[in-house]
Design a protein around this motif. Sequence first.
Motif, PDB file in Angstrom:
ATOM      1  N   GLY A 277      63.816 111.999 110.427  1.00 36.09           N
ATOM      2  CA  GLY A 277      65.465 111.969 110.198  1.00 36.09           C
ATOM      3  C   GLY A 277      65.369 110.910 109.242  1.00 36.09           C
ATOM      4  O   GLY A 277      64.362 109.743 109.247  1.00 36.09           O
ATOM      5  N   THR A 278      66.330 110.546 109.244  1.00 32.68           N
ATOM      6  CA  THR A 278      67.131 109.360 107.676  1.00 32.68           C
ATOM      7  C   THR A 278      68.119 109.063 108.554  1.00 32.68           C
ATOM      8  O   THR A 278      69.195 108.740 107.690  1.00 32.68           O
ATOM      9  CB  THR A 278      67.360 109.746 106.302  1.00 32.68           C
ATOM     10  OG1 THR A 278      67.975 111.473 106.261  1.00 32.68           O
ATOM     11  CG2 THR A 278      65.955 110.743 106.144  1.00 32.68           C
ATOM     12  N   PHE A 279      68.865 108.747 109.258  1.00 33.29           N
ATOM     13  CA  PHE A 279      69.602 108.044 110.113  1.00 33.29           C
ATOM     14  C   PHE A 279      69.971 106.959 109.761  1.00 33.29           C
ATOM     15  O   PHE A 279      71.447 106.553 109.679  1.00 33.29           O
ATOM     16  CB  PHE A 279      69.795 108.901 111.444  1.00 33.29           C
ATOM     17  CG  PHE A 279      68.960 107.807 112.519  1.00 33.29           C
ATOM     18  CD1 PHE A 279      68.748 106.298 112.876  1.00 33.29           C
ATOM     19  CD2 PHE A 279      67.586 108.934 112.442  1.00 33.29           C
ATOM     20  CE1 PHE A 279      68.261 106.327 113.607  1.00 33.29           C
ATOM     21  CE2 PHE A 279      66.245 108.038 113.224  1.00 33.29           C
ATOM     22  CZ  PHE A 279      66.592 107.624 114.026  1.00 33.29           C
ATOM     23  N   ILE A 280      68.813 106.228 109.662  1.00 31.02           N
ATOM     24  CA  ILE A 280      69.160 104.709 109.550  1.00 31.02           C
ATOM     25  C   ILE A 280      69.813 104.399 108.576  1.00 31.02           C
ATOM     26  O   ILE A 280      70.252 103.327 108.070  1.00 31.02           O
ATOM     27  CB  ILE A 280      67.527 103.908 109.524  1.00 31.02           C
ATOM     28  CG1 ILE A 280      67.676 103.539 110.829  1.00 31.02           C
ATOM     29  CG2 ILE A 280      67.779 102.430 109.517  1.00 31.02           C
ATOM     30  CD1 ILE A 280      65.562 103.384 111.083  1.00 31.02           C
TER      31      ILE A 280
ATOM     32  N   GLY B 106      72.635 101.404 106.038  1.00 32.51           N
ATOM     33  CA  GLY B 106      72.700 101.132 104.063  1.00 32.51           C
ATOM     34  C   GLY B 106      71.650 101.257 103.567  1.00 32.51           C
ATOM     35  O   GLY B 106      70.455 101.020 103.827  1.00 32.51           O
ATOM     36  N   GLY B 107      71.671 101.844 102.633  1.00 35.54           N
ATOM     37  CA  GLY B 107      70.257 101.493 101.885  1.00 35.54           C
ATOM     38  C   GLY B 107      69.661 103.348 101.461  1.00 35.54           C
ATOM     39  O   GLY B 107      70.766 104.645 101.807  1.00 35.54           O
ATOM     40  N   GLU B 108      68.595 103.193 101.347  1.00 37.79           N
ATOM     41  CA  GLU B 108      67.418 104.497 100.972  1.00 37.79           C
ATOM     42  C   GLU B 108      66.356 104.747 101.429  1.00 37.79           C
ATOM     43  O   GLU B 108      65.787 105.628 100.936  1.00 37.79           O
ATOM     44  CB  GLU B 108      68.631 105.013 100.101  1.00 37.79           C
ATOM     45  CG  GLU B 108      67.751 104.292  98.589  1.00 37.79           C
ATOM     46  CD  GLU B 108      68.069 105.485  97.237  1.00 37.79           C
ATOM     47  OE1 GLU B 108      68.523 106.787  97.263  1.00 37.79           O
ATOM     48  OE2 GLU B 108      66.728 104.699  96.396  1.00 37.79           O
TER      49      GLU B 108
ATOM     50  N   TYR C  86      61.910  99.740 101.893  1.00 36.71           N
ATOM     51  CA  TYR C  86      61.395 101.075 101.068  1.00 36.71           C
ATOM     52  C   TYR C  86      62.075 102.289  99.973  1.00 36.71           C
ATOM     53  O   TYR C  86      61.450 102.514  99.520  1.00 36.71           O
ATOM     54  CB  TYR C  86      60.783 102.691 102.109  1.00 36.71           C
ATOM     55  CG  TYR C  86      59.670 102.251 103.448  1.00 36.71           C
ATOM     56  CD1 TYR C  86      58.911 101.049 103.156  1.00 36.71           C
ATOM     57  CD2 TYR C  86      60.057 102.474 104.680  1.00 36.71           C
ATOM     58  CE1 TYR C  86      57.405 100.648 103.499  1.00 36.71           C
ATOM     59  CE2 TYR C  86      58.651 102.078 105.693  1.00 36.71           C
ATOM     60  CZ  TYR C  86      57.914 101.192 105.057  1.00 36.71           C
ATOM     61  OH  TYR C  86      56.548 101.237 105.662  1.00 36.71           O
ATOM     62  N   GLY C  87      63.241 101.198  99.885  1.00 37.64           N
ATOM     63  CA  GLY C  87      63.988 101.818  98.831  1.00 37.64           C
ATOM     64  C   GLY C  87      62.851 101.287  97.169  1.00 37.64           C
ATOM     65  O   GLY C  87      64.152 101.657  95.802  1.00 37.64           O
ATOM     66  N   ASP C  88      62.401 100.904  97.293  1.00 35.06           N
ATOM     67  CA  ASP C  88      61.698 100.413  96.213  1.00 35.06           C
ATOM     68  C   ASP C  88      60.398 100.762  95.652  1.00 35.06           C
ATOM     69  O   ASP C  88      59.406 101.698  96.815  1.00 35.06           O
ATOM     70  CB  ASP C  88      60.796  98.993  96.241  1.00 35.06           C
ATOM     71  CG  ASP C  88      60.231  98.407  94.501  1.00 35.06           C
ATOM     72  OD1 ASP C  88      60.418  99.202  93.568  1.00 35.06           O
ATOM     73  OD2 ASP C  88      60.172  96.867  94.846  1.00 35.06           O
ATOM     74  N   ASP C  89      60.461 102.054  94.024  1.00 31.70           N
ATOM     75  CA  ASP C  89      58.887 102.830  94.453  1.00 31.70           C
ATOM     76  C   ASP C  89      57.853 102.238  94.220  1.00 31.70           C
ATOM     77  O   ASP C  89      57.058 102.790  94.276  1.00 31.70           O
ATOM     78  CB  ASP C  89      59.699 104.125  93.549  1.00 31.70           C
ATOM     79  CG  ASP C  89      60.668 104.578  93.701  1.00 31.70           C
ATOM     80  OD1 ASP C  89      60.986 105.431  94.741  1.00 31.70           O
ATOM     81  OD2 ASP C  89      61.729 104.729  92.249  1.00 31.70           O
TER      82      ASP C  89
END
Length: 266
Positions: free
Chosen positions: A133-136, A141-143, A182-185
Amino acid sequence: MDNTMSSRNNWENKQSARERMRIERERQAKRDKTRRQLLAGGAVVAVLAIAGGIGVAVASMGEDDRPLVVPANATGENGTTVVYGDKNAKNTVDVYEDMRCPFCAQFEQANGKTLTKLADDESLSLKVEYNFGTFIDSNAGGEGSTNALTALGAALNESTDAFVAYHQVLFENHPEETDDKYGDDAYLVELAQKVPALKGNKDFEKAVKDGTYEAWAAKVSEKFNENDISGTPTVEVNGEKIEVLGSTGPVGPEEFTKQVKDRLKD
């Protein structure tokens, strides 16, 4: 989600303004590149190409106008089923996680390798299905949840073993839930250097930076949401939930193994 409510309520943005701007520019560059590719290619098309065992399905558009690209080694509708072990095994262990979930990190650090070893034991006829899931991202906020899952898709495209190894590395180097690292590639690529199959792998790195499997990650998250899961991590053996977190932390490998084996079909 019960297991992460307290940490979400104390949300603090730990990234500097400069870092947030850098990451946002990187995200926008991805979006712009995809839009240029779509404009060059014309209208939305339906294409199924098989090349070297890799299936690429361009059948629908993601929320960010991205084509659905299914990683090699994924199965099921839209490739949303990620299996480790014998796909024909009699027993299934379903693992439900969010890549930003700190409790998932605790569980994986304690029992992740034990679980894959159980799947490697042919006498048990056991496979593991990973559900994400990606609920957090939505709640805090964030991705990072989505971005890490997208990178896992790139690893899965290389091999199932690369996926499992990278999955373990991400949880072994897990940031705090409030840190959208983890939003940072670049950080995801940096951690991938710990996985032999991904170290210096330009195809993997390009897929991460281009967000190749972002629409796939969205499909995986949609599938997760269709299940009646109240918190992560959740682990089910043949549909029966087992306890993986105690009052003082995750159960140990011995207790975890016993719970799994007690629920296996003969």
